[in-house]
Each structure stands twice: as structure tokens, then as C-alpha cells.
Motif scaffolding. Structure first.
Motif, PDB file in Angstrom:
ATOM      1  N   ASN A  30       5.552  -2.493  -4.172  1.00 55.15           N
ATOM      2  CA  ASN A  30       6.488  -2.208  -3.081  1.00 55.15           C
ATOM      3  C   ASN A  30       5.780  -2.256  -1.731  1.00 55.15           C
ATOM      4  N   ILE A  33       5.206  -5.944  -0.857  1.00 55.12           N
ATOM      5  CA  ILE A  33       6.453  -6.571  -0.390  1.00 55.12           C
ATOM      6  C   ILE A  33       6.754  -6.147   1.040  1.00 55.12           C
ATOM      7  N   LYS A  34       6.625  -4.858   1.311  1.00 50.83           N
ATOM      8  CA  LYS A  34       6.887  -4.353   2.666  1.00 50.83           C
ATOM      9  C   LYS A  34       5.924  -4.960   3.680  1.00 50.83           C
ATOM     10  N   LYS A  40      12.000  -9.534  -1.834  1.00 50.89           N
ATOM     11  CA  LYS A  40      11.527  -8.972  -3.101  1.00 50.89           C
ATOM     12  C   LYS A  40      11.634  -9.984  -4.244  1.00 50.89           C
ATOM     13  N   LEU A  43       8.666 -12.383  -4.989  1.00 53.00           N
ATOM     14  CA  LEU A  43       7.484 -11.911  -5.710  1.00 53.00           C
ATOM     15  C   LEU A  43       7.513 -12.399  -7.154  1.00 53.00           C
TER      16      LEU A  43
END
Length: 196
Positions: A30, A33-34, A40, A43
Motif C-alpha cells: 500500500n 502504491i501511494k 492499484k 501493481l
């Protein structure tokens, strides 16, 4: 890194940046991704096997980029001692710029995953071998036998990685500066003895 796909590249860049600072286990998907700003879904589209595959690809990409930079500096080196010292000093400057929080060390990933991930162990080994081979080729061009060049090149690579770890622990670049000075004199002595 080569610009193959912006989302893929952003994911790998964010991954490497975070792992440099936090290590493999301290970095979550997470957060990657941020940090990357990639969707998302991208990925698992690009890295269907998740974090392990993403980190392995990031190491391969960054590692090859590092190897290419080292090779470009070493390929026409007229003085192996001087060019090796310069590489270490430039790395020390990068350590200073980041307050010794990053500088391309693969030690944390290697240590954290050596017994748990054959994929990551292989990616780290390939990167270390590439760096060592670049030094080996330079040393062979300057008259060292292949066996001796391999030994010296391995010593240079391990000195660099060890010095980076010490820089991170001490929060200053002195270990790299000291290693640069010692390697300079060591290589000068070896080159001098090798020509006699």
C-alpha cells in the motif's frame, strides 16, 4: 531506469526508494502504491506475483543501471586506483545529500531475504556480480590475471557495500571516504608490484 511503461517504472522507482530507506520487510505494498501514484490495479497487472516479484524487478533495473554507470566510468580508466577512489567519493557525496538514509545499498534486502526468497537472493547476487565483473575487467586490462582480478574486484565491491552500511549506522560518509583513501593506496601498491 529505462522508460518501458510509466506505471511499471513508477512502481519500481517507488519500491527501490522505500526499500533503501526502510528495508524489505518495512515496506508495504500500500505504501509503494501511494508513493508511486500508480493505479492499484497496475501493481498486479505488471507484477502478478506481488511484492517479491516487484522488488526483484526493481533490484534488477536499478542494479543494471548502477552496473552500466560503473562500467562507463571504468571502461577507459587509465588509473584504476584513482577511478575507484573517485567512485567511492562520489558515492559518499550522495550519502551526504540523503543524510545517509540511502545510496543504492542492496545489503538490507540481501540480509533480510537471503534465506526466504530465492528470487530476491538471485537478483541481489546478479547485481553484486555485475559490479564485481566491471572492476575485474578493468583490472585485467591493467595486467592482472583473471584470478587475481576477481579477488581484488570482490574486495572492492565488499568494501563499498560494507562502507555504505557503516555510513548508515554512523549517519556520516566518513567510512566511504576512509575506504576510498585506503583502496587508493592499496591499488597503487598492487599496480606498482604488478608491473615489476
Amino acid at each position: 531506469m529505462e522508460r518501458k511503461n510509466s506505471s511499471r517504472i513508477r512502481l519500481m522507482e517507488a519500491t527501490f526508494h522505500l526499500i533503501e530507506q526502510q528495508g524489505y520487510h518495512g515496506t508495504g505494498l500500500n505504501q509503494i502504491i501511494k508513493e508511486s501514484g500508480a493505479p492499484k490495479g497496475s501493481l498486479y497487472y505488471y507484477f502478478p506475483n506481488g511484492k517479491e516479484e516487484l522488488v526483484a524487478e526493481a533490484i534488477k533495473e536499478y542494479g543494471q543501471s548502477l552496473i552500466n554507470r560503473i562500467q562507463s566510468v571504468l571502461i577507459d580508466a587509465t588509473d584504476p586506483a584513482e577511478v575507484t577512489q573517485l567512485i567511492f567519493i562520489n558515492l559518499a557525496k550522495k550519502m551526504d545529500e540523503s543524510q545517509c538514509t540511502k545510496a543504492g545499498s542492496f545489503a538490507s534486502v540481501t540480509l533480510e531475504t537471503a534465506n526466504s526468497s530465492a528470487i530476491l537472493q538471485k537478483a541481489c547476487k546478479t547485481m553484486y556480480d555485475g559490479c564485481t565483473n566491471a572492476y575485474q575487467e578493468m583490472l585485467q586490462k591493467h595486467g592482472f590475471s583473471k584470478a587475481r582480478a576477481v579477488q581484488i574486484a570482490s574486495f572492492i565491491t565488499s568494501s563499498m557495500e560494507g562502507a555504505i552500511v557503516l555510513c548508515r549506522a554512523k549517519r556520516n560518509s566518513q567510512p566511504l571516504i576512509q575506504a576510498a583513501e585506503e583502496l587508493y593506496f592499496y591499488l597503487k601498491m598492487l599496480l606498482d608490484n604488478n608491473t615489476k
